[in-house]
Scaffold this active site. Structure first.
Site, PDB file in Angstrom:
ATOM      1  N   CYS A 134      -3.875  33.360  -9.781  1.00 34.01           N
ATOM      2  CA  CYS A 134      -4.195  33.451 -11.157  1.00 34.01           C
ATOM      3  C   CYS A 134      -2.672  32.903 -11.717  1.00 34.01           C
ATOM      4  CB  CYS A 134      -4.507  34.750 -11.648  1.00 34.01           C
ATOM      5  SG  CYS A 134      -4.683  34.662 -13.516  1.00 34.01           S
ATOM      6  N   CYS A 137      -1.766  34.446 -14.874  1.00 33.75           N
ATOM      7  CA  CYS A 137      -1.323  36.181 -15.036  1.00 33.75           C
ATOM      8  C   CYS A 137       0.104  36.222 -14.362  1.00 33.75           C
ATOM      9  CB  CYS A 137      -2.341  36.797 -13.773  1.00 33.75           C
ATOM     10  SG  CYS A 137      -4.102  36.405 -13.878  1.00 33.75           S
ATOM     11  N   ASP A 138       0.292  35.488 -13.352  1.00 35.25           N
ATOM     12  CA  ASP A 138       1.708  35.669 -12.395  1.00 35.25           C
ATOM     13  C   ASP A 138       2.614  34.582 -12.604  1.00 35.25           C
ATOM     14  OD1 ASP A 138       0.161  38.021 -11.582  1.00 35.25           O
ATOM     15  OD2 ASP A 138      -0.427  36.873  -9.970  1.00 35.25           O
TER      16      ASP A 138
END
Ligand code: NAP
Length: 323
Positions: A134, A137-138
């Site tokens: 992701c 997300c990261d």
């Protein structure tokens, strides 16, 4: 044992929409949340393409708002996981979770799909230590770093572009010599100076230093057979998704890839069981399309319950084992 009119399995956008519509139809649905409230959307940092939010909205906030809206009309959310279902005897259907057994007049399956894994050594061990599925997300954790992206579809290409916001350099590794991604995305991709591509190649292993952090990968050129250890500080994998359907094996008809087959009204192969979102949609995979599908499944369930009201009431009146 708990008797319900509607049990919704999954709490992503499709499940939330189904909860809202069935709640507004006075059916007091129960939503089995699963391991992530809001599903994959809830781990998306910023959602810019859900209509109604001109400034964008964070995934967790959007999903919390959807939950609150459904709860306002009587939807019940359970922090629980489904362990087993039995649809073989028709309605009422049995849905077992860790904490409860539900008997449901109808079921709406919105359990989604998970990112596919490469299945190579070092991959699972590296999650949270340089391996990610992701970018939104990261990506933030990879500021100034040199990273790999694996895949050649829309996801890999758009995430590679997104990751250049943070990374020093992004190297896309693809197993063929052409991308599957759409033309417009490819144009932006090839114009981006922070991106380069290694064609016809696959990762064979993700390597980590003594602390467990990703520091290299073993990359094989499929045309020449050459294998190289290449340094990298992160590996983002976007090679498609696998539907979370094994729990419905031998219960619902599925296609070869494991997606639940539905008709245009989101009816599954079992009368009274409906499915919506990424468990039955391998193409669109957007919050907005999942919401639409969840709405359609809920409306079908509402109509089906109305049409079968008398039969369902007579089944309710029958004594069950244990009465
Ligand atoms: P996808 O289109 O199925 O692409 C998967 C990619 O991963 C392919 O390039 C495939 O290679 C590669 N791959 C698969 N298994 C692999 C393996 N074991 N090792 C190495 N490479 C592997 O999946 P997706 O990109 O997640 O997209 C899914 C759907 O969502 C598509 O319909 C897509 O259009 C849509 N989507 C749209 C957008 C958008 O912005 N419009 C964004 C994301 C997703 P091959 O090419 O060789 O098969």
């Amino acid at each position: 044992m708990r008797k319900e009119r509607v049990v919704i399995i999954g709490s992503g956008p499709a499940g939330m929409a189904a909860a809202l519509y069935t709640a507004r139809a006075q059916l007091a649905p129960t939503v089995i949340i699963g391991n992530q409230l809001g599903g994959q959307a809830a781990i998306t940092h910023e959602i810019d393409n859900y209509p109604g939010f001109p400034e964008g909205i964070s995934g967790p906030e959007l999903m919390e708002r959807m939950k609150a809206q459904a709860e306002r009309f009587g939807a019940k959310f359970e922090w629980d996981m489904v362990t087993e279902v039995d649809f073989t005897h028709g309605t009422p259907f049995t849905v077992r979770t860790y904490n409860e057994t539900y008997l449901a007049d109808s079921v709406i399956v919105t359990i989604g799909a998970d990112p596919r894994k490469l299945g190579i050594p070092g991959e699972l061990e590296g999650i949270g230590r340089g391996v990610s599925y992701c970018g939104t997300c990261d990506g933030f954790f990879f500021r100034g770093k040199n990273i790999f992206v694996v895949g050649g579809g829309d996801s890999a290409v758009s995430e590679a572009i997104f990751l250049t916001r943070f990374a020093n350099h992004v190297t896309l590794i693809h197993r063929r010599d052409t991308l599957r991604a759409g033309v417009a995305l490819q144009k932006r991709f090839f114009e981006n100076e922070k991106i380069s591509v290694i064609w016809d190649s696959v990762l064979e292993e993700i390597l980590r230093d003594e602390s467990g952090t990703v520091n290299a990968a073993r990359v094989k050129n499929l045309k020449t057979g050459e294998v190289q250890i290449m340094p990298t500080e992160g590996v983002f994998i976007f090679i498609g998704h696998d539907p979370n359907s094994p729990i419905f094996a031998r219960q619902l008809a599925m296609n070869e890839a494991g997606y639940v087959i539905t008709d245009e009204r989101y009816r599954t192969s079992v009368e009274g069981v409906f499915a919506a979102g990424e468990i039955q949609d391998e193409i669109w995979r957007q919050v907005a399309t999942s919401v639409g599908q969840g709405t359609g499944a809920a409306m079908s369930a509402i109509h089906w319950l109305e049409e079968n009201e008398e039969r369902l009431q007579s089944l309710d009146a029958e004594p069950t084992a244990g009465d």
